[in-house]
Design a protein around this motif. Structure first.
Motif, PDB file in Angstrom:
ATOM      1  N   ILE A 187     -47.460 -20.475  26.378  1.00 14.97           N
ATOM      2  CA  ILE A 187     -47.162 -21.599  25.228  1.00 14.97           C
ATOM      3  C   ILE A 187     -45.645 -21.714  25.110  1.00 14.97           C
ATOM      4  O   ILE A 187     -45.458 -23.010  25.080  1.00 14.97           O
ATOM      5  N   ILE A 188     -45.149 -20.896  24.671  1.00 15.18           N
ATOM      6  CA  ILE A 188     -43.796 -20.986  24.213  1.00 15.18           C
ATOM      7  C   ILE A 188     -42.760 -21.605  25.485  1.00 15.18           C
ATOM      8  O   ILE A 188     -42.157 -22.698  25.264  1.00 15.18           O
ATOM      9  N   VAL A 207     -49.074 -28.585  22.436  1.00 18.05           N
ATOM     10  CA  VAL A 207     -49.412 -27.157  22.233  1.00 18.05           C
ATOM     11  C   VAL A 207     -50.948 -26.973  22.058  1.00 18.05           C
ATOM     12  O   VAL A 207     -51.445 -25.951  22.622  1.00 18.05           O
ATOM     13  N   THR A 245     -43.595 -25.183  26.003  1.00 13.67           N
ATOM     14  CA  THR A 245     -43.223 -25.880  25.008  1.00 13.67           C
ATOM     15  C   THR A 245     -41.815 -26.053  25.065  1.00 13.67           C
ATOM     16  O   THR A 245     -41.240 -27.385  24.728  1.00 13.67           O
ATOM     17  N   GLU A 246     -41.013 -24.963  25.353  1.00 14.12           N
ATOM     18  CA  GLU A 246     -39.525 -25.517  25.532  1.00 14.12           C
ATOM     19  C   GLU A 246     -39.037 -26.213  26.713  1.00 14.12           C
ATOM     20  O   GLU A 246     -38.313 -27.026  26.629  1.00 14.12           O
ATOM     21  N   GLY A 279     -40.303 -29.827  25.229  1.00 10.38           N
ATOM     22  CA  GLY A 279     -39.290 -30.251  24.357  1.00 10.38           C
ATOM     23  C   GLY A 279     -39.918 -30.630  22.988  1.00 10.38           C
ATOM     24  O   GLY A 279     -39.262 -31.126  22.156  1.00 10.38           O
ATOM     25  N   SER A 280     -41.236 -30.684  23.062  1.00  8.96           N
ATOM     26  CA  SER A 280     -41.883 -31.183  21.614  1.00  8.96           C
ATOM     27  C   SER A 280     -43.210 -30.140  21.745  1.00  8.96           C
ATOM     28  O   SER A 280     -43.881 -29.701  22.498  1.00  8.96           O
ATOM     29  N   VAL A 281     -43.689 -30.086  20.404  1.00  9.31           N
ATOM     30  CA  VAL A 281     -44.802 -29.392  20.105  1.00  9.31           C
ATOM     31  C   VAL A 281     -46.281 -30.267  20.077  1.00  9.31           C
ATOM     32  O   VAL A 281     -47.227 -29.626  20.046  1.00  9.31           O
ATOM     33  N   GLN A 282     -46.172 -31.488  20.661  1.00 16.56           N
ATOM     34  CA  GLN A 282     -47.396 -32.163  20.783  1.00 16.56           C
ATOM     35  C   GLN A 282     -48.546 -31.601  21.828  1.00 16.56           C
ATOM     36  O   GLN A 282     -49.524 -31.943  21.874  1.00 16.56           O
TER      37      GLN A 282
END
Lengths: 446, 446
Positions: A397-398, A410, A401-402, A405-408
């Motif tokens: 997940i991390i 997740v 997400t990196e 570039g956004s948490v959308q």
């Protein structure tokens, strides 16, 4: 009697953290430098392949010197591995796990230079091996080497510096510093002591910073997705999760069957087995050299829908990524099964992305999803396939997400990864690095 | 002899994970529901305060019935806490830590209802207490209660469900599911076993999903920042980190001194001490009721630069957030020091944001930074102040990243948080929940 603040808080001006953090920083910087050079050489020689192979396609006679060249490479790999073959084969992560379990010991600098040269010799000709595993092993050994030989640390601090090396190695391999820290705690140490985490964080970011000088601020895989996956498509996620979970188990089963299989090949001595994938990969390179290697470019191509196959009807478009999956699945196995220093981390991400694209293409063909959400499924599938095979959902997940570039993304990533993790676990799957370590028969393992 | 895949992988069709995950899901859903109601009531009564206080300002005679009302509240709080005062005072996190260390036991449902009512009675009149701690305690107890009374689990699974409750509680309190998981591993369990993490992840997201029905998809604190902090401003970060680290130590020292201080007050019996902050807070409410409570609105006001003070020269603009910091610092202490069920999580974030704004205002006044980067410093300071006081840098980074919605602020947050963490550690600071637990003199603690 209620304790006062002074009775509870620690004595001030303790220098242990200062000492450890400075050392972590140095381990991070050195790891970043070495990994930066490693990545730079791989990136540039991989581009060479896209020139060499089309040339050979035009003039097949050139294949003869190239095959001789590959034989030399195979001999060199055996030479470089030398007496440390067991420590250097594969990604190196299972061996590092064994070090952390006190079941294995490695001579730090021997491993660093041999993995560096050996890894380059294996990955640069296009074997479908990851550079992340080698970076992790080199990082851990840089931590160990600096700790033992330069800082003369005690055993406890030495372990911290090995941990820093692991995090810094992955961080620099991907330019994804948080993922480095989480890989460490989720795959290697399984604990979350504050001092481990803070030192790993420092090493990870220091190492990432060094790679910025080589490659700029853009992550090595960058998937800028700006939109949410609409809720009406969420039914796809568990379906995708089940498919990925089943195929994750297939991956584990096949990969673990490969070592026994290769051991039965006695015509070629064990230490020259790298020759087998090196030669078998030539037809793939002739077909499309961008399929070779780690391979970062391939994922970017899939993301940007650049991969094309001539003479294919649009209805069969999904066949292309499926073919990519099949070819890379087989060659990842062959590359890893032979006695070769290279990893499986990136190849797993590539397989996940190919599966995501396959499913997306099918859904688009059936008018079940808009083509706009093609990149979403690619990213989600990468996370879920990796998260299942490595049984490391948080790292997955991390990391993604990196990269996004956004948490959308997740929430859909979490749902799909949990489903595929669950399916793999239900079938009996294990974290792949742990499974590979168990296959190595260290004394402490049953 | 090399092991085959079948000898390494687990037996398929093991149902343990299935069972645990379903239970985790149920714990998450129940926790989400209870926390959702808790948050909803607090949000709505807090709005009432912004009506009541201006009325009292106009008609000071109204203060008399209001003071009587507060006395009744103080009596009710004592009544609700009943024989469980030690278990319910404060955030509840130190007590939960003690449960995980097998130093403490709680009757689950007694704690749930008493913390729910007691928390509302303390937080709704505007005491500067957080709701996150109570949500965590209630979540853990929901996990324990369901596990023991409904699922009749064994001891090992019961612990997993308590863990799920912790993660789900924080997740729902903030609508920040990943932060819930990291708080659990970084503050409570300190380990990263895959099964703990996956079950916590499921509970956390389930609980977050329920809160969506109450509050929509927007996080409870949402700071949409779209730009990077330019490298030329990076020198500010270590300076900010040092300031925050020093003030983090001050916070810890003062907070830990408050309990001994309150114990010396014998005119009012211990269990009615909540009356002291309840009455002392009235002047603050009369000055500006938006300063009261948790307080989410205050941070949003600071973020949007809405907070204004009449008759203040522009050169002294930084005095306003500094004043906010001072007032809230003192009243957080008073609110927490009394025997009251409410937390410190959110109040710490508020203090961090006020400090970030103070520093930003000073830098803007000195022409050292463009006013555009005011929100960046606010967010960075929140993370760093929280990360230092709780000694939980990863939770701080993940929480604020979830609130900002993009990974662009990660690097400056990491730098500042590590510096402030380092300064606090150097001075002898401890994780605040651990320190508060030590103050409670559980048998296992030295």
């Amino acid at each position: 009697m209620i304790k006062h603040a002074k009775q509870i808080l620690n004595q001030p001006f303790n220098l242990r953290l200062t000492r450890v953090l400075i050392r972590a920083l140095i381990v991070g910087l050195f790891t970043g430098l070495l990994v930066g050079i490693f990545r730079w050489i791989i990136d540039h020689t991989m581009q060479l392949l896209t020139v060499i192979y089309p040339q050979m396609m035009k003039q097949p006679l050139l294949l003869i010197p190239y095959i001789i060249f590959l034989i030399v490479i195979a001999l060199l790999i055996a030479k470089v591995m030398g007496p440390y073959s067991d420590q250097l084969t594969g990604s190196g992560v299972p061996q590092i796990e064994a070090v952390f379990l006190n079941e294995n010991r490695m001579p730090a600098w021997q491993i660093v230079w041999r993995k560096f040269i050996g890894g380059l010799l294996a990955i640069c000709p296009g074997l479908m091996l990851g550079r992340e595993g080698p970076c992790i092993e080199m990082g851990a050994m840089i931590g160990q080497g600096l700790g033992k030989d330069f800082f003369k640390t005690n055993q406890e601090d030495l372990r911290l510096l090995q941990e820093c090396g692991v995090a810094a190695g992955l961080s620099a391999a991907f330019s994804a510093p948080l993922a480095g820290v989480f890989f460490l705690v989720e795959e290697i140490t399984f604990d979350f002591k504050p001092i481990s985490v803070v030192t790993a964080l420092i090493a990870s970011f220091a190492s990432d910073l060094v790679t910025l000088f080589f490659f700029g601020t853009k992550p090595c895989l960058y998937f800028p997705i700006k939109t949410y996956l609409p809720l009406k498509y969420y039914w796809i996620l568990p379906v995708l999760g089940i498919i990925l979970g089943l195929l994750a188990y297939l991956y584990q089963y096949c990969l673990l069957s490969l070592k026994p299989f290769f051991h039965k090949i006695t015509i070629i001595p064990n230490k020259y087995h790298s020759l087998i994938p090196l030669l078998l990969i030539i037809p793939v390179g002739l077909w499309n050299p961008r399929l070779l290697g780690g391979s970062h470019d391939l994922i970017i191509d899939l993301f940007q829908k650049k991969l094309t196959l001539p003479r294919i009807s649009s209805a069969a478009l999904f066949l292309l990524p499926l073919l990519v999956f099949a070819v890379r699945f087989i060659f990842s196995m062959l590359s890893y099964g032979a006695t070769v220093p290279g990893g499986i981390f990136m190849p797993i991400l590539v397989l996940g992305s190919a599966l995501g694209v396959t499913v997306a293409q099918i859904l688009v063909q059936l008018n079940l999803i808009s083509p706009n959400f093609y990149p979403h499924l690619l990213v989600i599938a990468m996370a879920a396939y990796f998260g299942a095979i490595e049984k490391a959902p948080i790292t997955a997940i991390i990391l993604l997400t990196e990269m996004v570039g956004s948490v959308q993304q997740v929430l859909p990533i979490v749902i799909t990864t949990c489903v595929s993790y669950y399916v793999l676990d239900f079938l009996g799957g294990k974290p792949i690095y742990e499974a590979l370590r168990l296959q190595m028969n260290y004394p402490g393992d049953k």
